[in-house]
Design a protein around this motif. Structure first.
Motif, short mmCIF file in Angstrom:
data_model
loop_
_atom_site.label_atom_id
_atom_site.label_comp_id
_atom_site.label_asym_id
_atom_site.label_seq_id
_atom_site.Cartn_x
_atom_site.Cartn_y
_atom_site.Cartn_z
N HIS A 1 0.83 -1.21 0.00
CA HIS A 1 0.00 0.00 0.00
C HIS A 1 0.87 1.26 0.00
N ALA A 2 1.98 1.23 0.74
CA ALA A 2 2.89 2.39 0.76
C ALA A 2 3.51 2.62 -0.62
N VAL A 3 3.88 1.54 -1.33
CA VAL A 3 4.45 1.68 -2.67
C VAL A 3 3.41 2.23 -3.64
N ILE A 4 2.14 1.78 -3.48
CA ILE A 4 1.07 2.30 -4.33
C ILE A 4 0.85 3.79 -4.09
N PHE B 1 -13.11 -7.64 8.37
CA PHE B 1 -13.52 -6.94 7.16
C PHE B 1 -12.48 -5.91 6.74
N ALA B 2 -11.94 -5.18 7.71
CA ALA B 2 -10.92 -4.17 7.42
C ALA B 2 -9.66 -4.82 6.86
N SER B 3 -9.22 -5.94 7.43
CA SER B 3 -8.01 -6.60 6.94
C SER B 3 -8.22 -7.15 5.54
N GLU B 4 -9.44 -7.64 5.24
CA GLU B 4 -9.71 -8.14 3.89
C GLU B 4 -9.72 -7.01 2.88
N ARG B 5 -10.33 -5.88 3.26
CA ARG B 5 -10.36 -4.74 2.34
C ARG B 5 -8.94 -4.21 2.08
N ILE B 6 -8.11 -4.21 3.10
CA ILE B 6 -6.73 -3.73 2.92
C ILE B 6 -5.94 -4.71 2.06
N SER B 7 -6.15 -6.01 2.27
CA SER B 7 -5.42 -6.99 1.46
C SER B 7 -5.92 -7.04 0.02
N ALA B 8 -7.07 -6.42 -0.27
CA ALA B 8 -7.55 -6.36 -1.65
C ALA B 8 -6.71 -5.41 -2.50
N LEU B 9 -5.96 -4.48 -1.87
CA LEU B 9 -5.08 -3.52 -2.53
C LEU B 9 -5.84 -2.57 -3.46
N ASN B 10 -7.16 -2.49 -3.31
CA ASN B 10 -7.97 -1.68 -4.22
C ASN B 10 -8.73 -0.61 -3.45
N VAL B 11 -8.12 -0.11 -2.37
CA VAL B 11 -8.81 0.85 -1.52
C VAL B 11 -7.87 2.01 -1.25
N GLY C 1 -1.65 4.42 -11.57
CA GLY C 1 -2.81 5.30 -11.71
C GLY C 1 -4.01 4.72 -12.39
N GLY C 2 -4.11 3.41 -12.57
CA GLY C 2 -5.27 2.83 -13.24
C GLY C 2 -6.34 2.37 -12.26
N GLU C 3 -7.56 2.19 -12.78
CA GLU C 3 -8.66 1.63 -12.00
C GLU C 3 -8.80 0.16 -12.35
N VAL C 4 -9.04 -0.66 -11.34
CA VAL C 4 -9.07 -2.11 -11.56
C VAL C 4 -10.19 -2.71 -10.73
N SER C 5 -10.76 -3.80 -11.25
CA SER C 5 -11.82 -4.50 -10.52
C SER C 5 -11.83 -5.96 -10.98
N TRP C 6 -12.68 -6.77 -10.33
CA TRP C 6 -12.78 -8.20 -10.61
C TRP C 6 -14.18 -8.66 -10.23
N ASN C 7 -14.40 -9.94 -10.33
CA ASN C 7 -15.71 -10.49 -9.99
C ASN C 7 -15.94 -10.41 -8.48
N SER D 1 -17.76 -12.12 -6.54
CA SER D 1 -17.86 -13.41 -5.85
C SER D 1 -16.49 -14.01 -5.52
N LEU D 2 -15.41 -13.50 -6.13
CA LEU D 2 -14.08 -14.05 -5.89
C LEU D 2 -13.47 -13.48 -4.62
N PHE D 3 -13.46 -12.16 -4.50
CA PHE D 3 -12.80 -11.51 -3.37
C PHE D 3 -13.47 -10.18 -3.13
N ILE D 4 -13.40 -9.74 -1.89
CA ILE D 4 -14.02 -8.46 -1.53
C ILE D 4 -13.18 -7.31 -2.08
N GLY D 5 -13.81 -6.16 -2.33
CA GLY D 5 -13.09 -4.97 -2.77
C GLY D 5 -13.29 -4.63 -4.22
N ALA D 6 -14.16 -5.35 -4.98
CA ALA D 6 -14.41 -5.01 -6.38
C ALA D 6 -15.18 -3.69 -6.46
N THR D 7 -14.82 -2.84 -7.43
CA THR D 7 -15.43 -1.50 -7.54
C THR D 7 -16.42 -1.38 -8.68
N PHE D 8 -16.28 -2.17 -9.75
CA PHE D 8 -17.26 -2.14 -10.84
C PHE D 8 -17.40 -3.54 -11.42
#
Length: 590
Positions: free
Chosen positions: A170-173, A268-278, A349-355, A357-364
């Protein structure tokens, strides 16, 4: 008065080194505890110049330590804590044997704890020192974060490694510090620039099985290294987050109430952080822009104009690289590894998402019409959208290494991919084979010549050469006819210009006088290349004979390794030539 000299081995290397057995007796430690203390303090065996003197004349090869290192360990507070552990284990064993479980419970509640904060501060006095030694730390922590429950490894060590490594990502991102990526059989290679230091680490492929079936690896020693690296990485993360104006531990906003009600808040917080999409919460939002401006203004202090210009060009390249995927919405299919691609896309700088049902943190969702690219690793798909490109994962990695968005034609779904080249090779190294694809990656001018079209041109040129040979034959016949006509005309002119012998003698005398008066151009002495080569060989042999005797073996090994490298380069060039000939034959047949 009699002056007595010192005894043998009391000065020099005999007094400087100490064997491992003598060190154990001096510190009163077991071998396992001694290994642990040496790993934590960064003390390793030394190689003496003269082993016979260092071992005080004893035969064999023994593990030797510097005497000052062992004296340095004698005042370490960890030794007292290790003795407390020894007493604690003895008390627990006695209480268990007596079946006094109340005493066992009381001992376990007051067990001694080993703190390594002072060692981290001692080994790394500044933050830059810690960043310089971060490569091994990150590689080992990422390795342990993928391990299941194993013997000789504490239960919570893998979970703590997972948490700290995700925080570091997250720090590198947030810093947009990623510069190079590469996928190999070992895992994913990453290189980032943090605090002016280049940090390179490996993230292994995640496989859901035990990493080592046989007892070939001492996981207990590796766990001791991880025990120190965990504390070190915690300090580094804390400093990185505060330098990036972020909360530590990381916090984020926009928590969905429905999702939060389903699971525990901490999980829930640890899962959202491990999704790297927040996006993480910043301490002071107005400070981040100022930091970026000062980073660019630092280059104005350069004295040399050429260095200033080179630094400005490099800064412009990095600025463009940081926004490589900005404005792109990328959807990842379920068969593609999610974590490395999310990390890379968000770093640029890109936006990314996934299904969802696979993992929490999908945005679209996949049905979103604004998606520009979809990462797919299968030969075909039933349902496809016209408004997006379906590319393979290698397009992301190659675009980052080339520092620009590559054309998607070579990376479309089901296409044969171009070779994935490592950006970590040293182009300046002597006697290295550089394939044409890597040269195209390094040289922007060479990139204009497409490698595939070159092969097709070669096949076409062979056909053109055959036709040109026939044309040349006909041209030569025409030229021979013209030359015959010219010789006939010259003969006629010569007959017209016939002169008397007296006039010829006068003209020859005048020409001889003129030649005497003229300045002649000096002739360049032509050197024989064979003689020059022989002279250089003789000089080289004389220089070899002048090498000192103690350096002669080193010189021979250097020459041997140079010859091996030359053979390896020759073999690679031969393989590439055979490969190109086969490909040219196929294109010509097609």
């Amino acid at each position: 008065m009699v002056v007595r000299g010192k005894k043998k081995y009391q000065v020099g290397e005999g007094a400087q080194f100490i064997t491992r057995r003598a060190a154990l007796r001096k510190l009163q430690l077991t071998l396992n505890d001694f290994r642990k203390v040496c790993i934590l303090k960064g003390i390793y065996p030394r190689e003496p110049r003269n082993r016979k003197r260092a071992q005080k004349g004893e035969p064999g090869i023994k593990t030797l330590y510097h005497k000052k290192d062992i004296q340095f360990l004698m005042h370490e507070p960890i030794l007292l804590k290790l003795r407390d552990y020894k007493i604690f284990n003895r008390k627990i064993g006695r209480a268990k044997a007596m079946r006094d479980f109340a005493k066992v419970r009381r001992y376990l509640n007051n067990h001694p704890t080993l703190k390594l904060d002072h060692i981290v501060k001692e080994r790394y006095p500044t933050f830059i020192d810690a960043l310089r030694d971060l490569d091994d730390c990150l590689t080992l922590c990422f390795l342990f974060s993928t391990f299941p429950s194993l013997p000789h490894i504490p239960r919570d060590q893998s979970l703590l490694c997972r948490r700290l490594t995700i925080e570091f990502l997250h720090a590198v991102i947030a810093a947009k510090a990623l510069r190079k990526v590469f996928v190999s059989i070992k895992g994913y290679y990453y290189q980032a620039e943090l605090g002016g230091q280049t940090v390179t680490w490996i993230v292994p492929h995640h496989f859901c099985f035990e990493p080592q079936a046989k007892n070939e690896v001492d996981f207990k020693v590796m766990s001791t290294f991880v025990e120190f690296y965990i504390v070190m990485l915690g300090f580094v993360n804390y400093r990185l987050y505060h330098s990036l104006n972020l909360h530590y531990p990381p916090k984020f906003t926009n928590i969905g109430n429905l999702e939060k009600a389903l699971v525990d808040e901490e999980a829930f917080a640890s899962e959202r952080i491990s999704a790297l999409n927040v996006s993480l919460v910043s301490l002071n939002p107005s400070q981040a822009v100022q930091d970026e401006e000062t980073e660019i203004d630092n280059f104005s202090n350069e004295a040399d104009s050429s260095k200033m210009e080179a630094a400005r060009v490099e800064a412009e390249k990095i600025r463009k690289l940081k926004t490589l995927f900005s404005g792109k919405k990328i959807f990842i299919n379920r068969e593609v590894p999610r974590e490395p691609l999310v990390f890379i896309i968000r770093c640029f700088g890109g936006e990314v998402s996934w299904n969802k049902s696979l993992f929490i943190g999908a945005t679209f969702d996949e049905e979103d019409e604004t998606i520009t690219h979809q990462i797919v690793d299968r030969p075909q798909m039933d349902k496809q959208y016209i408004s997006r490109f379906y590319v393979q994962p290698q397009w992301i990695f190659d675009s980052v290494n080339s520092k620009e968005l590559l054309p998607v034609e070579k990376y479309l779904m089901g296409a044969v991919l171009p070779p994935h080249l490592s950006p970590f090779t040293d182009a300046q190294q002597d006697q290295t084979y550089i394939p044409p694809e890597e040269r195209a990656l390094m040289d922007p001018d060479y990139k204009l010549n497409d490698l595939e079209t070159d092969l097709e041109k070669k096949a076409v040129d062979d056909d053109e050469e055959e036709s040109e040979d026939e044309e040349e034959k006909s041209d030569n016949d025409d030229q021979s006819e013209e030359s015959n006509e010219e010789t006939e005309e010259d003969k006629e002119d010569a007959d017209d210009d016939v002169q008397t012998p007296v006039e010829n003698e006068k003209k020859q005398a005048q020409l001889q006088k003129k030649k005497k008066m003229m300045v002649k151009v000096g002739e360049i002495t032509k050197e024989n290349p064979w003689e020059e080569a022989q002279r250089q060989k003789q000089e080289y042999r004389l220089r070899e004979k002048m090498i000192k005797k103690k350096h002669r073996n080193l010189y021979r090994s250097m020459m041997k390794s140079r010859e091996e490298r030359r053979k390896a380069v020759w073999l690679l060039r031969k393989k590439r030539r055979i490969h190109d000939d086969n490909k040219k034959r196929e294109t010509k047949a097609a």
